[in-house]
Design an enzyme around this catalytic site. Sequence first.
Site, PDB file in Angstrom:
ATOM      1  N   ALA A 156      38.664  43.565  31.153  1.00 54.20           N
ATOM      2  CA  ALA A 156      39.790  42.675  31.427  1.00 54.20           C
ATOM      3  C   ALA A 156      39.316  41.439  32.186  1.00 54.20           C
ATOM      4  CB  ALA A 156      40.849  43.408  32.245  1.00 54.20           C
ATOM      5  N   LYS A 157      39.939  40.316  31.895  1.00 57.29           N
ATOM      6  CA  LYS A 157      39.678  39.118  32.698  1.00 57.29           C
ATOM      7  C   LYS A 157      40.693  39.152  33.836  1.00 57.29           C
ATOM      8  CE  LYS A 157      38.481  34.245  32.228  1.00 57.29           C
ATOM      9  NZ  LYS A 157      37.079  34.415  32.660  1.00 57.29           N
ATOM     10  N   ALA A 158      40.387  39.974  34.810  1.00 56.19           N
ATOM     11  CA  ALA A 158      41.305  40.278  35.905  1.00 56.19           C
ATOM     12  C   ALA A 158      40.864  39.583  37.187  1.00 56.19           C
ATOM     13  CB  ALA A 158      41.360  41.790  36.130  1.00 56.19           C
ATOM     14  N   TYR A 162      36.870  39.085  40.422  1.00 55.07           N
ATOM     15  CA  TYR A 162      36.161  37.863  40.794  1.00 55.07           C
ATOM     16  C   TYR A 162      35.951  37.707  42.301  1.00 55.07           C
ATOM     17  CZ  TYR A 162      36.287  36.229  36.002  1.00 55.07           C
ATOM     18  OH  TYR A 162      36.080  36.101  34.657  1.00 55.07           O
TER      19      TYR A 162
END
Length: 288
Positions: A156-158, A162
């Site tokens: 997932a680009k969650a 980050y």
Amino acid sequence: MAGYDDRDGMIWMDGRMQPWRDANVHVLTHALHYASSVFEGERAYRGKIFESRKHSERLHFSARQLDFEIPYSVDEIEAAKLEVLKMNGLGDAYVRAVAWRGAGEDMGVASARNPVRLAIAAWEWGSYYGAAKFKGAKLDISDWKRPSPETAPFQAKAAGLYMICTISKHKAEAKGCSDAVMFDHRGYVAEATGANIFFVRDGQVHTPMPDCFLNGITRQTVIGMLEERQVKVHERHIMPEELEGFEQCWLTGTAAEVTPVGQIGDYNFEVGALTRDIAEGYEALVRR
């Protein structure tokens, strides 16, 4: 330039356009406290977003990985992104779509009763690494590692994934570097803080296996470009000590595009012919 909260323009938010400065959320928004947020970074070239639909589809996928559904279809998101570009008079631009659990009845770890919200903004944004895109970026080596796939939804680009990237990039910039390379939980080379990484040796390309970090859309595009050029690509686990034997290196990402790397820690790389060819080829591809 003004801060990102204080600009002219319009942002699409929950189904309608809002003045930029009015596109706000409450301080008790669930995502602010528990990272229940996913996003996409996209680039438009001459008014057309490169691989736009793939980004919108991945946004939905990422949301499902975090156990929520976005209340807008892929088609609706596609239309909204184009509306944002048009309303802001943008041709070449960076586009940010973000979905999150908002403020609602729940304010603990669980948030099933809270509404899911969606916003899309766009702005002019030049080279992510500045002049490094042309002369070769200097990278630090991060102290933090990409987590095991058993500990986080790495596909997932969650937003929550980050946090260690931000820490790593701040430390790198304090050393005069553009970014940092991160290893994974096993000690293999993984990626930069917001970009995938490629290496060249003896005319062949080596890139880390994306089994615990995001398999970027730009990464996939570049692998396709290399295969079209009949360049052998090895997707595999790469040990840190192998860095010494690579001749060229570059980063890929929607923001980074294709950025040559000149140095990682004590290891140096040339901005060679293949790196330049892929960078120039990518630039031509996205502007077709």
